[in-house]
Design an enzyme around this catalytic site. Structure first.
Site, mmCIF file in Angstrom:
data_model
loop_
_atom_site.group_PDB
_atom_site.id
_atom_site.type_symbol
_atom_site.label_atom_id
_atom_site.label_comp_id
_atom_site.label_asym_id
_atom_site.label_seq_id
_atom_site.Cartn_x
_atom_site.Cartn_y
_atom_site.Cartn_z
ATOM 1 N N ASP A 85 40.786 47.113 43.231
ATOM 2 C CA ASP A 85 41.337 47.897 43.779
ATOM 3 C C ASP A 85 40.567 48.540 45.201
ATOM 4 O O ASP A 85 41.461 49.079 46.054
ATOM 5 C CB ASP A 85 41.600 49.308 42.964
ATOM 6 C CG ASP A 85 42.298 48.847 41.706
ATOM 7 O OD1 ASP A 85 43.328 48.236 41.920
ATOM 8 O OD2 ASP A 85 41.631 48.608 40.499
ATOM 9 N N LYS A 95 37.675 48.704 40.258
ATOM 10 C CA LYS A 95 38.626 48.065 39.634
ATOM 11 C C LYS A 95 39.257 48.702 38.337
ATOM 12 O O LYS A 95 38.665 49.814 37.823
ATOM 13 C CB LYS A 95 37.994 46.754 39.106
ATOM 14 C CG LYS A 95 37.568 45.624 40.315
ATOM 15 C CD LYS A 95 37.126 44.521 39.598
ATOM 16 C CE LYS A 95 38.076 43.666 38.575
ATOM 17 N NZ LYS A 95 39.186 43.414 38.991
ATOM 18 N N GLY A 97 42.555 49.492 38.071
ATOM 19 C CA GLY A 97 44.100 49.886 38.296
ATOM 20 C C GLY A 97 44.863 49.258 37.284
ATOM 21 O O GLY A 97 45.863 49.853 36.551
ATOM 22 N N GLU A 104 37.035 42.404 32.342
ATOM 23 C CA GLU A 104 36.857 42.058 33.386
ATOM 24 C C GLU A 104 35.573 41.930 33.942
ATOM 25 O O GLU A 104 34.770 41.154 34.439
ATOM 26 C CB GLU A 104 37.697 42.636 34.586
ATOM 27 C CG GLU A 104 39.162 42.314 34.551
ATOM 28 C CD GLU A 104 40.068 43.295 35.691
ATOM 29 O OE1 GLU A 104 41.207 42.991 36.099
ATOM 30 O OE2 GLU A 104 39.698 44.594 35.893
HETATM 31 C C1 5RP Z 1 42.919 45.214 36.819
HETATM 32 C C2 5RP Z 1 42.284 45.111 38.086
HETATM 33 C C3 5RP Z 1 42.899 44.477 39.236
HETATM 34 O O1 5RP Z 1 42.040 43.538 39.607
HETATM 35 C C4 5RP Z 1 43.252 45.508 40.498
HETATM 36 O O2 5RP Z 1 44.046 46.583 39.901
HETATM 37 C C5 5RP Z 1 44.031 44.886 41.539
HETATM 38 O O3 5RP Z 1 45.474 44.470 41.018
HETATM 39 P P1 5RP Z 1 46.177 43.798 42.196
HETATM 40 O O4 5RP Z 1 45.899 42.496 42.559
HETATM 41 O O5 5RP Z 1 47.661 43.939 41.476
HETATM 42 O O6 5RP Z 1 46.269 44.864 43.355
HETATM 43 O O7 5RP Z 1 41.226 45.591 38.249
HETATM 44 O O8 5RP Z 1 42.223 45.832 35.880
#
Ligand code: 5RP
Length: 234
Positions: A85, A95, A97, A104
């Site tokens: 993010d 991270k 989002g 992760e």
């Molecule tokens: C999920 C995450 C994603 O990697 C982060 O939100 C980025 O997402 P996107 O590639 O859709 O922008 O941390 O938990």
């Protein structure tokens, strides 16, 4: 970011994937492009084994024929590729989002290397404009939230804390909830990390510090490869 740019970042990371690798596979729309590009290579004969960071990613991998293992079966990984993010010049990340931050982080830290794929707008001078996700256990949520507020106040932050999902709280793959904290600017990510992890009901948070080894950022002028500033030669 358009799917095309996400795909470009994903394809750049895919160049680092070699036959036989054990791969951590991230979550989110950019990671989805990585899965799609990887699946094409697998169909073309590339042999890899993937450990997914969410049920959502696992389902997509199964649908597209990417071979999977659990982290129990495959506890040491060569490379994790995931989105973010926000990332700063030291490649410290926010991270979570997409709500998959705990798996992760476990998968990324089980990997010899982690590569971030994102669009150039995610690069920031200082982390914090993106609300920091903090994963908490449902039991004692109110107590934990108050403890988080106190920890933030002690560090000088006056930041709204929102329960993701509100009256219908979001539930992570691990059965936890997420507090999103709008810090605006994080002055000392390491100190904040330590304070949050000291709170019993906090499972983990979305700060990934010292974990990412490189990032591929896609923008109008192509894909840029970044290393943490301390690693740069000049
Ligand atoms: C999920 C995450 C994603 O990697 C982060 O939100 C980025 O997402 P996107 O590639 O859709 O922008 O941390 O938990």
């Amino acid at each position: 970011m358009s799917d095309q740019l996400k795909r470009q970042a994903a394809e750049a990371a895919l160049e680092e994937v070699t036959p036989g690798m054990r791969l951590g596979i991230g979550t989110g729309s950019t990671a989805e492009q990585f899965v799609r590009a990887l699946a094409e290579k697998v169909q073309g004969g590339l042999s890899v084994i993937g450990v997914p960071t969410s049920e959502r990613t696992a389902a997509l991998c199964r649908e597209l024929g990417v071979p999977l293992a659990t982290l129990e079966e495959c506890p040491e990984l060569d490379l994790t590729v995931d989105g973010a993010d926000e990332l700063d010049p030291k490649l410290r990340l926010i991270k979570g989002g997409g709500g998959a931050l705990l798996r992760e982080k476990i998968v990324a830290t089980a990997s010899r290397r982690m590569i971030v794929i994102a669009d150039a707008s995610k690069k920031v001078a200082r982390l914090g404009a993106f609300a920091l996700p903090v994963e908490v256990v449902p039991f004692g949520l109110r107590v934990t939230r108050n403890a988080v507020a106190r920890a933030l106040s002690n560090l000088g932050y006056d930041a709204p804390i929102l329960l993701r999902g509100g009256d219908t709280p979001f539930v992570t793959d691990g059965g936890h909830h997420i507090l999103d904290i709008d810090l605006r600017e994080i002055t000392d990510p390491e100190a904040l990390s330590r304070s949050l992890l000291d709170i019993p009901g906090v499972v983990d948070h979305g700060l990934f510090l010292g974990i990412a080894d490189a990032a591929y950022l896609a923008g109008a002028d192509g894909v840029e490869r970044l290393l943490p500033v301390a690693d740069q030669q000049n």
